[in-house]
Design a protein around this motif. Structure first.
Motif, PDB file in Angstrom:
ATOM      1  N   SER A  36       0.834  -1.196   0.000  1.00  0.00           N
ATOM      2  CA  SER A  36       0.000   0.000   0.000  1.00  0.00           C
ATOM      3  C   SER A  36       0.870   1.248   0.000  1.00  0.00           C
ATOM      4  CB  SER A  36      -0.905   0.006   1.241  1.00  0.00           C
ATOM      5  OG  SER A  36      -1.655  -1.179   1.321  1.00  0.00           O
ATOM      6  N   ASP A  37       0.512   2.216  -0.839  1.00  0.00           N
ATOM      7  CA  ASP A  37       1.242   3.484  -0.839  1.00  0.00           C
ATOM      8  C   ASP A  37       0.967   4.269   0.433  1.00  0.00           C
ATOM      9  OD1 ASP A  37       2.436   3.046  -3.303  1.00  0.00           O
ATOM     10  OD2 ASP A  37       0.721   3.853  -4.398  1.00  0.00           O
ATOM     11  N   GLY A  38      -0.131   3.975   1.074  1.00  0.00           N
ATOM     12  CA  GLY A  38      -0.441   4.623   2.339  1.00  0.00           C
ATOM     13  C   GLY A  38      -1.559   3.882   3.042  1.00  0.00           C
ATOM     14  N   LEU A  39      -1.286   3.329   4.222  1.00  0.00           N
ATOM     15  CA  LEU A  39      -2.315   2.641   4.979  1.00  0.00           C
ATOM     16  C   LEU A  39      -3.267   3.655   5.589  1.00  0.00           C
ATOM     17  CD1 LEU A  39      -0.044   0.090   6.866  1.00  0.00           C
ATOM     18  CD2 LEU A  39      -1.523  -0.406   4.921  1.00  0.00           C
ATOM     19  N   ASP A  40      -4.488   3.215   5.904  1.00  0.00           N
ATOM     20  CA  ASP A  40      -5.381   4.159   6.575  1.00  0.00           C
ATOM     21  C   ASP A  40      -4.881   4.400   8.000  1.00  0.00           C
ATOM     22  OD1 ASP A  40      -6.571   2.313   8.479  1.00  0.00           O
ATOM     23  OD2 ASP A  40      -7.807   1.536   6.849  1.00  0.00           O
ATOM     24  N   THR A  41      -5.383   5.446   8.600  1.00  0.00           N
ATOM     25  CA  THR A  41      -4.875   5.896   9.899  1.00  0.00           C
ATOM     26  C   THR A  41      -4.986   4.815  10.968  1.00  0.00           C
ATOM     27  OG1 THR A  41      -5.503   8.155   9.356  1.00  0.00           O
ATOM     28  CG2 THR A  41      -5.046   7.684  11.672  1.00  0.00           C
ATOM     29  N   ASP A  42      -6.113   4.109  10.982  1.00  0.00           N
ATOM     30  CA  ASP A  42      -6.327   3.081  12.009  1.00  0.00           C
ATOM     31  C   ASP A  42      -5.344   1.925  11.852  1.00  0.00           C
ATOM     32  OD1 ASP A  42      -8.355   4.554  13.081  1.00  0.00           O
ATOM     33  OD2 ASP A  42      -9.970   3.456  12.065  1.00  0.00           O
ATOM     34  N   GLU A  43      -5.120   1.498  10.603  1.00  0.00           N
ATOM     35  CA  GLU A  43      -4.193   0.392  10.378  1.00  0.00           C
ATOM     36  C   GLU A  43      -2.779   0.771  10.782  1.00  0.00           C
ATOM     37  OE1 GLU A  43      -6.088  -2.060   6.598  1.00  0.00           O
ATOM     38  OE2 GLU A  43      -4.953  -0.225   6.221  1.00  0.00           O
ATOM     39  N   ALA A  44      -2.368   1.977  10.387  1.00  0.00           N
ATOM     40  CA  ALA A  44      -1.022   2.420  10.727  1.00  0.00           C
ATOM     41  C   ALA A  44      -0.858   2.529  12.242  1.00  0.00           C
ATOM     42  CB  ALA A  44      -0.728   3.761  10.059  1.00  0.00           C
ATOM     43  N   ALA A  45      -1.877   3.069  12.906  1.00  0.00           N
ATOM     44  CA  ALA A  45      -1.805   3.218  14.364  1.00  0.00           C
ATOM     45  C   ALA A  45      -1.741   1.855  15.046  1.00  0.00           C
ATOM     46  CB  ALA A  45      -3.015   4.005  14.857  1.00  0.00           C
ATOM     47  N   ARG A  46      -2.489   0.906  14.527  1.00  0.00           N
ATOM     48  CA  ARG A  46      -2.486  -0.431  15.132  1.00  0.00           C
ATOM     49  C   ARG A  46      -1.119  -1.076  15.016  1.00  0.00           C
ATOM     50  NH1 ARG A  46      -5.250  -5.897  13.184  1.00  0.00           N
ATOM     51  NH2 ARG A  46      -4.998  -7.076  15.099  1.00  0.00           N
ATOM     52  N   MET A  47      -0.467  -0.906  13.870  1.00  0.00           N
ATOM     53  CA  MET A  47       0.871  -1.478  13.713  1.00  0.00           C
ATOM     54  C   MET A  47       1.861  -0.805  14.667  1.00  0.00           C
ATOM     55  SD  MET A  47       1.339  -2.076   9.626  1.00  0.00           S
ATOM     56  CE  MET A  47       0.019  -2.781   8.629  1.00  0.00           C
ATOM     57  N   ARG A  48       1.759   0.503  14.782  1.00  0.00           N
ATOM     58  CA  ARG A  48       2.681   1.229  15.667  1.00  0.00           C
ATOM     59  C   ARG A  48       2.504   0.818  17.126  1.00  0.00           C
ATOM     60  NH1 ARG A  48       5.353   5.630  13.690  1.00  0.00           N
ATOM     61  NH2 ARG A  48       4.752   6.472  11.653  1.00  0.00           N
ATOM     62  N   GLU A  49       1.266   0.542  17.505  1.00  0.00           N
ATOM     63  CA  GLU A  49       0.971   0.269  18.907  1.00  0.00           C
ATOM     64  C   GLU A  49       1.089  -1.208  19.267  1.00  0.00           C
ATOM     65  OE1 GLU A  49      -2.944   1.847  19.280  1.00  0.00           O
ATOM     66  OE2 GLU A  49      -2.297   3.928  18.935  1.00  0.00           O
ATOM     67  N   ALA A  50       1.308  -2.048  18.269  1.00  0.00           N
ATOM     68  CA  ALA A  50       1.359  -3.488  18.521  1.00  0.00           C
ATOM     69  C   ALA A  50       2.516  -3.833  19.446  1.00  0.00           C
ATOM     70  CB  ALA A  50       1.493  -4.244  17.203  1.00  0.00           C
ATOM     71  N   THR A  51       2.258  -4.739  20.362  1.00  0.00           N
ATOM     72  CA  THR A  51       3.310  -5.224  21.261  1.00  0.00           C
ATOM     73  C   THR A  51       3.418  -6.734  21.113  1.00  0.00           C
ATOM     74  OG1 THR A  51       1.720  -5.478  23.071  1.00  0.00           O
ATOM     75  CG2 THR A  51       2.900  -3.376  22.912  1.00  0.00           C
ATOM     76  N   THR A  52       4.600  -7.230  21.327  1.00  0.00           N
ATOM     77  CA  THR A  52       4.824  -8.673  21.268  1.00  0.00           C
ATOM     78  C   THR A  52       6.069  -9.013  22.067  1.00  0.00           C
ATOM     79  OG1 THR A  52       5.311 -10.556  19.817  1.00  0.00           O
ATOM     80  CG2 THR A  52       6.110  -8.404  19.095  1.00  0.00           C
ATOM     81  N   GLU A  53       6.048 -10.168  22.692  1.00  0.00           N
ATOM     82  CA  GLU A  53       7.225 -10.643  23.420  1.00  0.00           C
ATOM     83  C   GLU A  53       8.126 -11.481  22.525  1.00  0.00           C
ATOM     84  OE1 GLU A  53       5.993 -12.645  26.929  1.00  0.00           O
ATOM     85  OE2 GLU A  53       4.992 -10.896  27.804  1.00  0.00           O
ATOM     86  N   ASP A  54       7.654 -11.793  21.322  1.00  0.00           N
ATOM     87  CA  ASP A  54       8.428 -12.590  20.383  1.00  0.00           C
ATOM     88  C   ASP A  54       9.409 -11.688  19.630  1.00  0.00           C
ATOM     89  OD1 ASP A  54       8.832 -13.725  17.495  1.00  0.00           O
ATOM     90  OD2 ASP A  54       8.211 -15.444  18.696  1.00  0.00           O
TER      91      ASP A  54
END
Length: 568
Positions: free
Chosen positions: A234-252
């Motif tokens: 995608s040339d630009g994700l929508d705001t919600d998708e981008a925010a979700r990726m930025r906020e994602a946490t994982t211990e892996d």
């Protein structure tokens, strides 16, 4: 209180052996129940009494593999085998440990022995399939995965493995069918949705690909690989998708690395190059930690190649090889435009684009025949005139299986620049197209990319990447000095500035008439299974908007490539 086993305890040997075997059974029960600490503690007690105990050594070896301590596992697995050479589980786990240590040929022997002892082991078959795939033997991998699945038809992991093997083999419809079966059985199978997205992406259906990747990302947990694919498509994700990726946490740690690659793309698209560079450093550092890479050994390989393939070598072999002109080799550094050049050529009616083939290495005996220790220069130097012609014919026969009628077949594997000497020896009339691009743009693009597989270990540390690029530049200077204009240059920047002129010149160099559809290469429907699979579906664009200069402040190591740049 539990009785502690001791080498000094008093029971007779037969009684002692029986007690140890019973303890090993309890340890195995602990392992099956997921109680790894108790399993290991009991095994250590058994080994204190009998350091060669087969089952205890096997269990400790398995636990060490699970902890990523593959080298430590070897000693225990070999001790287990010294007690019982016919234990298929010990052979299978020894093979797995050796494979993870980067010793595939020894691993193959162990896994094959395990399968001979227990032909109906889906795990051993699946591990051998993964090993064969890593060596480029995709058809063997598919057959082994099919055997494993036939033993357990309802096993979703084995079915997913087969889908992945079909993907690597380019059998996209078969892969899609497998992943759809998995989704029919479990609509929440996010890995199946991801696999379906990869198949759609590779065949050029970007709309379906994006929908599948979004399905893989549905739910509370983030699917890091799907997020990365979506970010790059995608040339630009929508705001919600981008925010979700930025906020994602994982211990892996691996998932964190993949997410950092994805977030760096989001930051890049948003013009925040400082954040993009920060994420890239984190992602690449983590990825580099997963891989083994020895710059000194790689440099020695380059030096050996240039030393063996000199003017005298070819003076003595002027009439070697097979005279067929079918193959066209497109090569260069990764991210230098090789996929684009192949797509342009494959848009011509007389050309078939075969993608990234391992055929040259396979028919050259580098993975068999001459043995795993034979380097390409050593192998080539030992060839007789007749053998060189036979290898050339074998190569053409192999690629002709993919396409019977096209005049030319394109083999696009960037790393084949190391094998130009072998190409000229066995196929002296084959065309060689060398793709070039500003080295700073090339290396930045490499550094921004998470490559599947472990073959580009030099890509994840900027100093190592710059070093590797310097070796590549020296190698190409060597080949040009030997073969001159036989090697056709296809420069990315020139292609962007004058698409029609450069495409006409490229076709002429291949003795092809101009075909208008080559200008509309992005409309050509064909399978593309590389990191550029989405980009070649789009028209050319001016990369100066996203050039290396944006990162010069944050990734200063790229500046060392300035002296190798032909265009700033």
């Amino acid at each position: 209180m539990k009785r502690r086993l001791s080498a000094k305890s008093g029971p007779r040997p037969s009684q002692k052996s029986a007690e140890l075997d019973q303890a090993a059974q309890r340890a195995a029960a602990f392992y099956q129940a997921g109680r790894a600490r108790e399993c290991e503690a009991l095994c250590r007690q058994i080994l204190a009494a009998d350091d060669g105990h087969g089952e205890a050594n096997l269990l400790v070896g398995i636990l060490l593999i699970g902890a990523g301590r593959h080298e430590d596992a070897l000693a225990f697995l070999r001790k287990s085998l010294s007690r019982n050479r016919k234990n298929p589980f010990a052979h299978a786990n020894l093979g797995l440990a050796l494979f993870e240590m980067g010793r595939p040929y020894e691993a193959r022997e162990s896994l094959q022995t395990a399968i001979r002892l227990q032909p109906n082991s889906p795990e051993a078959l699946a591990n051998l399939a993964n090993l064969e795939a890593s060596l480029g033997h995709i058809e063997r991998a598919v057959a082994l995965h099919q055997k494993a699945l036939a033993l357990q038809p309802g096993n979703p992991v084995l079915k997913s493995n087969l889908g992945g093997a079909f993907l690597r083999a380019g059998e996209l419809e078969k892969a899609s069918a497998v992943f759809r079966e998995l989704l029919d059985a479990n609509a929440a199978d996010r890995n199946a949705a991801y696999g379906l997205g990869l198949a759609a992406r590779d065949r050029g259906d970007l709309t379906e690909a994006e929908a599948s990747f979004r399905k893989a990302m549905a739910g509370d947990a983030m699917h890091a690989d799907a997020a990365l694919q979506l970010a790059w498509m995608s040339d630009g994700l929508d705001t919600d998708e981008a925010a979700r990726m930025r906020e994602a946490t994982t211990e892996d740690a691996h998932e964190r690395m993949v997410l950092d690659f994805a977030i760096s793309k989001i930051a890049h698209d948003g013009g925040d190059y400082a954040e993009a560079a920060r994420r890239l450093r984190a992602a690449n550092t983590a990825r580099r930690g997963e891989l083994k890479y020895d710059p000194a050994r790689v440099e020695a390989d380059f030096e050996e190649t240039m030393s063996v393939f000199d003017a005298g070598f070819f003076d003595k072999r002027r009439d070697f090889g097979h005279s067929e002109e079918t193959p066209v080799f497109v090569l260069g550094m990764p991210r230098s435009g090789t996929s684009l050049v192949e797509q342009i050529l494959a848009s011509h009616p007389d050309v078939y684009g075969a993608g990234e083939l391992t055929t040259l290495r396979e028919i050259g005996g580098m993975a068999r025949g001459a043995g795993p220790q034979a380097s390409p220069p050593q192998f080539a130097a030992a060839l007789s005139k007749g053998a060189s012609a036979t290898l050339g014919r074998n190569y053409v026969r192999a690629v002709r299986e993919m396409e019977k009628n096209a005049r030319f077949i394109v083999d696009k594997l960037p790393g084949n620049f190391m094998l130009i000497g072998l190409i000229r020896l066995i196929l002296p009339k084959a065309r060689i197209i060398h793709c070039t691009r500003d080295p700073r743009e090339t290396c930045l693009s490499i550094y921004r990319t998470y490559f599947s597989g472990d073959g580009l270990a030099f890509a994840y540390d900027l100093d190592e990447l710059v070093h590797y690029y310097g070796l590549y530049a020296r190698m190409m200077d060597h080949w040009h000095a030997l073969f001159g204009d036989v090697i056709v240059e296809a420069n990315h920047e020139k292609l962007l500035r004058d698409p029609e002129g450069e495409i006409r010149a490229l076709l002429s160099a291949c003795d092809l008439e101009f075909a208008p559809q080559c200008l509309d290469f992005h409309k050509t429907r064909r399978d593309v299974r590389t990191a550029s699979s989405a980009q070649v579906r789009k028209p050319l664009y001016d990369p100066s908007k996203r050039g290396w200069r944006k990162y010069a402040e944050y990734l200063p190591e790229l500046g060392a490539l300035g002296s190798l740049s032909q265009s700033a």
